[in-house]
Enzyme design. Structure first.
Site, PDB file in Angstrom:
ATOM      1  N   LYS A 156       0.832  -1.203   0.000  1.00 60.45           N
ATOM      2  CA  LYS A 156       0.000   0.000   0.000  1.00 60.45           C
ATOM      3  C   LYS A 156       0.869   1.257   0.000  1.00 60.45           C
ATOM      4  CE  LYS A 156      -2.619   2.550   3.571  1.00 60.45           C
ATOM      5  NZ  LYS A 156      -1.649   3.607   3.640  1.00 60.45           N
ATOM      6  N   ASN A 157       1.837   1.313   0.897  1.00 64.97           N
ATOM      7  CA  ASN A 157       2.646   2.523   1.025  1.00 64.97           C
ATOM      8  C   ASN A 157       3.490   2.774  -0.219  1.00 64.97           C
ATOM      9  OD1 ASN A 157       1.678   3.105   3.599  1.00 64.97           O
ATOM     10  ND2 ASN A 157       3.256   1.882   4.611  1.00 64.97           N
ATOM     11  N   ASP A 197       3.763   1.004  12.062  1.00 62.73           N
ATOM     12  CA  ASP A 197       2.529   0.459  11.505  1.00 62.73           C
ATOM     13  C   ASP A 197       2.244  -0.971  11.974  1.00 62.73           C
ATOM     14  OD1 ASP A 197       1.816   2.740  10.212  1.00 62.73           O
ATOM     15  OD2 ASP A 197       2.216   2.032   8.179  1.00 62.73           O
ATOM     16  N   ARG A 244       0.656  15.714  12.031  1.00 62.09           N
ATOM     17  CA  ARG A 244       1.395  15.255  10.867  1.00 62.09           C
ATOM     18  C   ARG A 244       1.538  16.412   9.884  1.00 62.09           C
ATOM     19  NH1 ARG A 244      -1.579   9.701   9.210  1.00 62.09           N
ATOM     20  NH2 ARG A 244       0.454   9.096   8.429  1.00 62.09           N
ATOM     21  N   CYS A 253      -5.194   8.675   8.573  1.00 62.12           N
ATOM     22  CA  CYS A 253      -5.447   8.303   9.971  1.00 62.12           C
ATOM     23  C   CYS A 253      -5.011   9.415  10.912  1.00 62.12           C
ATOM     24  CB  CYS A 253      -4.700   7.014  10.317  1.00 62.12           C
ATOM     25  SG  CYS A 253      -5.327   5.560   9.456  1.00 62.12           S
ATOM     26  N   ARG A 289      -8.943  -0.062   3.871  1.00 65.70           N
ATOM     27  CA  ARG A 289      -8.050   0.916   3.256  1.00 65.70           C
ATOM     28  C   ARG A 289      -6.703   0.294   2.915  1.00 65.70           C
ATOM     29  NH1 ARG A 289      -6.373   5.070   6.796  1.00 65.70           N
ATOM     30  NH2 ARG A 289      -5.129   5.592   4.980  1.00 65.70           N
TER      31      ARG A 289
END
Length: 440
Positions: free
Chosen positions: A24-25, A318, A128, A123, A410
């Site tokens: 995903k990242n 994570d 951030r 999230c 997600r």
């Protein structure tokens, strides 16, 4: 799609084989990078998850042509032509759905010489800001690169031309490293990023860009040098690396259920921070070239451990919530020190509802081992916290409902089907609501 929960009847050992999807990242950064090329490209091993579909929508809103093809194993292949992009503005509502939309700042600056972006979402587990990104863009000659220049939540940058620069990050930032790398790829001259993040998905974005004609060296180290090029010819196919966090989640799910699972399509070196801790706790973790088997001996004693999250190659933040679930079922006291985000223990009250014994002191969670979780109705406070609650529910005695399950989708491709294939009793069901009691 109407709200839904996961209904999980716990107590079933997970056994068998599971294939890990694309990262995903990595793919979110690669999709943004694909908007910069001057030809076409194909992306393979793309995970079929909601964050990817949002990013595809954002790129199409810019004018890019993207065709989606479903692969037999469930992943996606994307056929991308960014030459049809007709705007530098990414200001629609979809931008606020995912944090990674900020990569379009660097990509559009590189492609168009200007970029306009609504502040991104994602999230919520701490501040951030994108100050590091803007500071670097300013050093590269971008005008408007100040946080105070937000206008109704939209920031607009312009660089004519964008120039290479020396960029030093005060703190290690994955997002800023990727964003500056994107912008520098087409800047005039050479950019050197020091104190760069080293995560595998940064290397994947750099490898993608290099395959399209970029000149990036040092990705995966703390110093990355980028010699800007005027054109990225493209016209290649590229396969996304396996998802490190998905792999770790299935490793932990196998462990807490007392199962025996072989996880395929992984890069074992990416998993070493977790694998080492699991072995230390008493689990068997056997590695092959592209697979990892997790199990434990029948009467093995599983002991507590201490973990401190760190930027790669340290223990990934994570996987912190999932690792806390692992700690809950170990003998004795464990300690989790969250060293990356200041507010990533929001899910702890949900685990307490399931019988966990955890006390939080600022960024440290002290976890006293319990015999087993009990079924409960809990809510996914964020993507990885939701995955942790699924792991706890799989190991629990009784039935659990994990609400707000859309957050889990997600980042986890076909998680219900994959867990079922391993023997889990899990279904999607209509959303179940509950009132949090005082103890939670």
């Amino acid at each position: 799609m109407s709200p839904y929960s996961y209904k999980i009847n716990g107590g079933h050992k997970l056994c068998g084989d599971v294939n890990i999807s694309g990262s995903k990242n990595a793919v979110l950064g690669v999709l943004a990078a694909a908007m910069m090329i001057d030809g076409v490209c194909n992306l393979e091993n793309v995970p079929d998850i909601s964050d990817v579909h949002v990013m595809i929508e954002l790129c199409q809103t810019l004018g890019a042509t993207i065709e989606t093809e479903k692969a037999p194993e469930g992943s996606l292949t994307l056929h991308i032509d960014p030459r049809t992009i007709n705007t530098y503005k990414a200001t629609g509502a979809a931008v606020s759905k995912i944090r990674a939309s900020y990569y379009l700042l660097g990509a559009l600056l590189a492609r168009e010489g200007k970029a306009s972006l609504r502040m991104p979402g994602g999230c919520n587990f701490g501040q951030r800001p994108i100050d590091l990104h803007l500071k670097a863009f300013k050093a590269m000659g971008a005008k408007g690169a100040n946080p105070e220049n937000l206008n109704d939540g939209i920031i607009t940058l312009e660089a004519s031309p964008l120039k290479g620069a020396k960029v030093f990050f005060d703190i290690v930032s994955v997002g800023a490293t990727i964003n500056v790398m994107l912008a520098a790829t087409k800047a005039q001259g050479k950019t050197v990023i020091t104190n760069a993040a080293k995560e595998p998905h940064i290397v994947d974005v750099a490898n993608f860009l290099n395959s399209m004609g970029a000149k990036i060296k040092g990705a995966g180290t703390d110093t990355i040098s980028i010699q800007g090029v005027p054109v990225l010819p493209g016209n290649f196919s590229y396969s996304i690396i396996p998802d490190q966090i998905e792999a770790g989640t299935y490793m932990i799910a196998a462990a807490v259920t007392g199962g025996d699972v072989t996880i395929h399509n992984v890069i074992p070196t990416h998993m070493e921070p977790l694998s080492a801790k699991m072995r230390e706790m008493g689990y068997i973790v056997d590695e092959d070239d592209d697979s990892i088997r997790v199990c434990k001996e029948e009467d093995a004693e599983i002991t507590g451990t201490n973990i401190k999250t760190m930027p790669y190659p340290g223990f990934p933040t994570d996987l912190q919530p999932q690792a806390v679930v692992l700690m809950c079922l170990a003998d004795g006291m464990s300690k989790m020190h969250e060293n990356v985000w200041q507010n990533r223990f929001q899910y702890i009250p949900e685990l307490l509802r399931m019988g966990a014994d955890i006390n939080v002191f600022d960024r440290i969670a002290l976890v006293e081992g319990i015999k087993k979780f009990r079924g409960a109705t809990v809510t996914a406070t964020d993507l990885r916290a939701g995955a942790a609650l699924v792991c706890a529910a799989l190991a629990a005695e009784g039935t659990s409902y994990v609400t707000n399950a859309k957050k889990i989708d997600r980042g986890y491709e076909h998680i219900v089907d994959k867990l079922r294939s391993l023997g889990a009793d899990i279904d999607r069901t209509e959303e179940v609501y509950y009132e949090q009691d005082e103890e939670a």
